[in-house]
Design an enzyme around this catalytic site. Structure first.
Site, PDB file in Angstrom:
ATOM      1  N   TYR A   1       0.986  -1.253   0.265  1.00 11.14           N
ATOM      2  CA  TYR A   1       0.108   0.025  -0.310  1.00 11.14           C
ATOM      3  C   TYR A   1       0.618   1.150   0.128  1.00 11.14           C
ATOM      4  O   TYR A   1       2.003   1.268   0.701  1.00 11.14           O
ATOM      5  CB  TYR A   1      -1.092  -0.125   1.142  1.00 11.14           C
TER       6      TYR A   1
HETATM    7  N1  LIG Z   1      -6.323  -7.629   0.208  1.00 10.65           N
HETATM    8  C1  LIG Z   1      -6.949  -7.049  -1.013  1.00 10.65           C
HETATM    9  O1  LIG Z   1      -6.419  -7.587  -1.957  1.00 10.65           O
HETATM   10  C2  LIG Z   1      -7.161  -6.084  -0.403  1.00 10.65           C
HETATM   11  C3  LIG Z   1      -7.125  -5.624  -0.969  1.00 10.65           C
HETATM   12  C4  LIG Z   1      -8.012  -4.231  -1.052  1.00 10.65           C
HETATM   13  C5  LIG Z   1      -8.512  -3.187  -0.058  1.00 10.65           C
HETATM   14  N2  LIG Z   1      -7.948  -3.837   0.886  1.00 10.65           N
HETATM   15  C6  LIG Z   1      -8.437  -4.201   2.844  1.00 10.65           C
HETATM   16  O2  LIG Z   1      -9.805  -3.566   2.613  1.00 10.65           O
HETATM   17  C7  LIG Z   1      -9.565  -2.485   3.033  1.00 10.65           C
HETATM   18  C8  LIG Z   1     -11.371  -1.626   2.248  1.00 10.65           C
HETATM   19  O3  LIG Z   1     -11.388  -1.818   0.833  1.00 10.65           O
HETATM   20  P1  LIG Z   1     -11.416  -0.387   0.399  1.00 10.65           P
HETATM   21  O4  LIG Z   1     -11.275   0.728   0.573  1.00 10.65           O
HETATM   22  O5  LIG Z   1     -11.146  -0.756  -0.706  1.00 10.65           O
HETATM   23  O6  LIG Z   1     -13.220  -0.018   0.967  1.00 10.65           O
HETATM   24  P2  LIG Z   1     -14.368   0.309   0.430  1.00 10.65           P
HETATM   25  O7  LIG Z   1     -15.365   0.387   1.523  1.00 10.65           O
HETATM   26  O8  LIG Z   1     -15.247  -0.766  -1.079  1.00 10.65           O
HETATM   27  O9  LIG Z   1     -13.805   1.583  -0.082  1.00 10.65           O
HETATM   28  C9  LIG Z   1     -13.490   2.369   0.359  1.00 10.65           C
HETATM   29  C10 LIG Z   1     -13.141   3.891  -0.177  1.00 10.65           C
HETATM   30  O10 LIG Z   1     -14.754   4.301  -1.049  1.00 10.65           O
HETATM   31  C11 LIG Z   1     -14.823   6.156   0.131  1.00 10.65           C
HETATM   32  N3  LIG Z   1     -15.796   5.661   0.821  1.00 10.65           N
HETATM   33  C12 LIG Z   1     -17.160   4.428   1.574  1.00 10.65           C
HETATM   34  N4  LIG Z   1     -16.732   5.312   3.202  1.00 10.65           N
HETATM   35  C13 LIG Z   1     -17.726   6.601   2.131  1.00 10.65           C
HETATM   36  C14 LIG Z   1     -18.695   7.489   2.747  1.00 10.65           C
HETATM   37  N5  LIG Z   1     -19.616   6.972   3.762  1.00 10.65           N
HETATM   38  N6  LIG Z   1     -18.957   8.190   1.771  1.00 10.65           N
HETATM   39  C15 LIG Z   1     -18.843   8.048   0.791  1.00 10.65           C
HETATM   40  N7  LIG Z   1     -17.454   7.709   0.124  1.00 10.65           N
HETATM   41  C16 LIG Z   1     -16.914   6.619   0.941  1.00 10.65           C
HETATM   42  C17 LIG Z   1     -13.871   6.065  -0.020  1.00 10.65           C
HETATM   43  O11 LIG Z   1     -13.282   6.681  -1.815  1.00 10.65           O
HETATM   44  P3  LIG Z   1     -13.305   7.682  -2.190  1.00 10.65           P
HETATM   45  O12 LIG Z   1     -13.334   9.343  -1.266  1.00 10.65           O
HETATM   46  O13 LIG Z   1     -12.512   7.859  -3.107  1.00 10.65           O
HETATM   47  O14 LIG Z   1     -14.846   7.671  -2.940  1.00 10.65           O
HETATM   48  C18 LIG Z   1     -13.207   5.000   0.502  1.00 10.65           C
HETATM   49  O15 LIG Z   1     -11.380   5.372   0.515  1.00 10.65           O
HETATM   50  C19 LIG Z   1      -8.445  -1.486   2.628  1.00 10.65           C
HETATM   51  O16 LIG Z   1      -8.270  -0.492   3.067  1.00 10.65           O
HETATM   52  C20 LIG Z   1      -7.603  -2.931   3.186  1.00 10.65           C
HETATM   53  O17 LIG Z   1      -7.331  -2.899   3.765  1.00 10.65           O
HETATM   54  C21 LIG Z   1      -7.351  -5.612   0.460  1.00 10.65           C
END
Ligand SMILES: NC(=O)c1ccc[n+]([C@@H]2O[C@H](COP(=O)([O-])OP(=O)(O)OC[C@H]3O[C@@H](n4cnc5c(N)ncnc54)[C@H](OP(=O)(O)O)[C@@H]3O)[C@@H](O)[C@H]2O)c1
Length: 329
Positions: free
Chosen positions: A58
């Protein structure tokens, strides 16, 4: 906040956890402001979160460094999870799950996190180029050295997980305690093979991208947020949305159910995941503190049985073979 066991281990993890992929901005999905990271970690801990997830890749180490700084006064009370496998440079050996790379990587992660142990060390994906025995033997050594407490993996097919568990059992090595997998109301693929395996083998699912990268917040439906991930980042359409019409119907239902609880669609989507079988924790991600504040409310919502069933039904995936035949038999 509810706490669940991490699979069959004795470790309790918060039902919501915080993912720090937005710490650092290499893919235009995050930020580099340490003050905001500190605030987010404080808010999460105040809400009862005890599990924080990061990965070496990351922002190529920046996320681990920022998380390490943010947790330094409370390290012992928290469960810190990180990952290994992704390429950290152009060097042919600076990637993958070889003993060589893992032994180097763990030292780098420990240094960046400012700690001398990692609570949960996860294989970021399956490595076809390294014998699984080599990888699992290395994890066994790291556990014996006290550098790693529990092991897990991410992004594996069910057969790859089952093979790993077999090798660990045959050798008396530590077993995967958790499987970190993408799971959302839009993509329920893991329900076919990985979830039944997790239930059978006592592994906890850690859900990644629970809002499907932000789509389930409903903001893309309204074209509300122009600086968001699907609009501007290097991770557009990640995770993919196979059918926009179905995804939008899901968002509409989430919005309606959210209004019964005085919350938005995102909180309802997270609450649904927290109730799914084998899920130990749902990793919430946020770029802004207001987003995190909203998402943390998911821990306080009780969906009614009707609301839960409605969401399950409208997002029901096609049953692949052999599941439909097995169900029939
Ligand atoms: N193992 C793996 O391969 C893998 C892959 C991906 C993630 N992960 C893990 O999973 C965690 C979460 O993944 P993710 O960040 O993709 O989760 P997600 O909840 O699907 O997306 C989060 C993104 O959505 C937007 N968001 C979230 N809450 C919001 C709200 N209440 N209102 C408006 N926009 C909102 C923001 O982005 P914007 O503001 O840019 O729209 C935020 O950064 C990561 O931090 C990581 O630890 C693991």
């Amino acid at each position: 906040m509810k706490y669940n066991k991490l699979g069959n281990t004795g470790l309790k993890v918060s039902a919501l956890s915080f993912g720090t992929m937005t710490f650092g901005d290499d893919w235009n999905i995050g930020f580099e402001d340490q003050k905001r990271a500190d605030e987010m970690v404080d808010m999460s801990i105040d809400a009862g979160i005890n599990l924080f997830d990061t990965a070496d890749v990351y922002s190529y180490g920046v996320s681990e460094e920022m998380l390490g700084k943010a947790v330094k006064n409370r390290r012992q009370d928290l469960v810190i999870a990180t990952k290994v496998m992704g390429a950290m440079s152009d060097d042919v050996n600076d990637r993958g799950l070889s003993r060589f790379h893992m032994m180097n990587s763990v030292e780098n992660s420990l240094r960046r996190l400012g700690t001398d142990y990692i609570d949960l060390y996860q294989l970021h994906a399956f490595d076809e180029n390294t014998p699984l025995e080599e990888t699992l033997r290395t994890l066994e050594d790291l556990v014996n050295q006290g550098k790693v407490r529990y092991i897990g993996m991410s992004n594996h097919a069910a057969w790859q997980i089952a093979k790993g568990l077999g090798i660990s059992d045959r050798n008396g090595w530590p077993r995967y305690a958790s499987a970190q997998m993408h799971y959302s109301l839009i993509n329920r693929d893991i329900e076919h093979e990985v979830v039944p395996l997790a239930e059978e083998e006592g592994m906890g699912i850690l859900v990644w991208s629970p809002l499907n990268g932000g789509y389930l917040t409903g903001k893309y439906r309204k074209n509300e947020d122009d600086d968001s991930r699907f609009a501007t980042s290097d991770l557009q359409d990640f995770p993919p949305i196979p059918d926009k019409k179905v995804a939008n119907e899901i968002v509409d239902n989430l919005t309606e159910i959210g209004s019964n609880h005085g919350v938005g669609p995102a909180e309802v989507a997270l609450a649904w995941l927290m109730e799914r079988p084998a899920v130990s924790s749902v990793l919430i991600g946020s770029r802004k503190t207001e987003q995190l504040k909203a998402n943390l409310k998911a821990a306080e919502i009780e969906l009614t049985q009707d609301e839960y069933d409605r969401l399950t039904e409208i997002s029901e995936p096609r049953t692949p073979y052999p599941q439909w035949m097995l169900n029939m038999m």
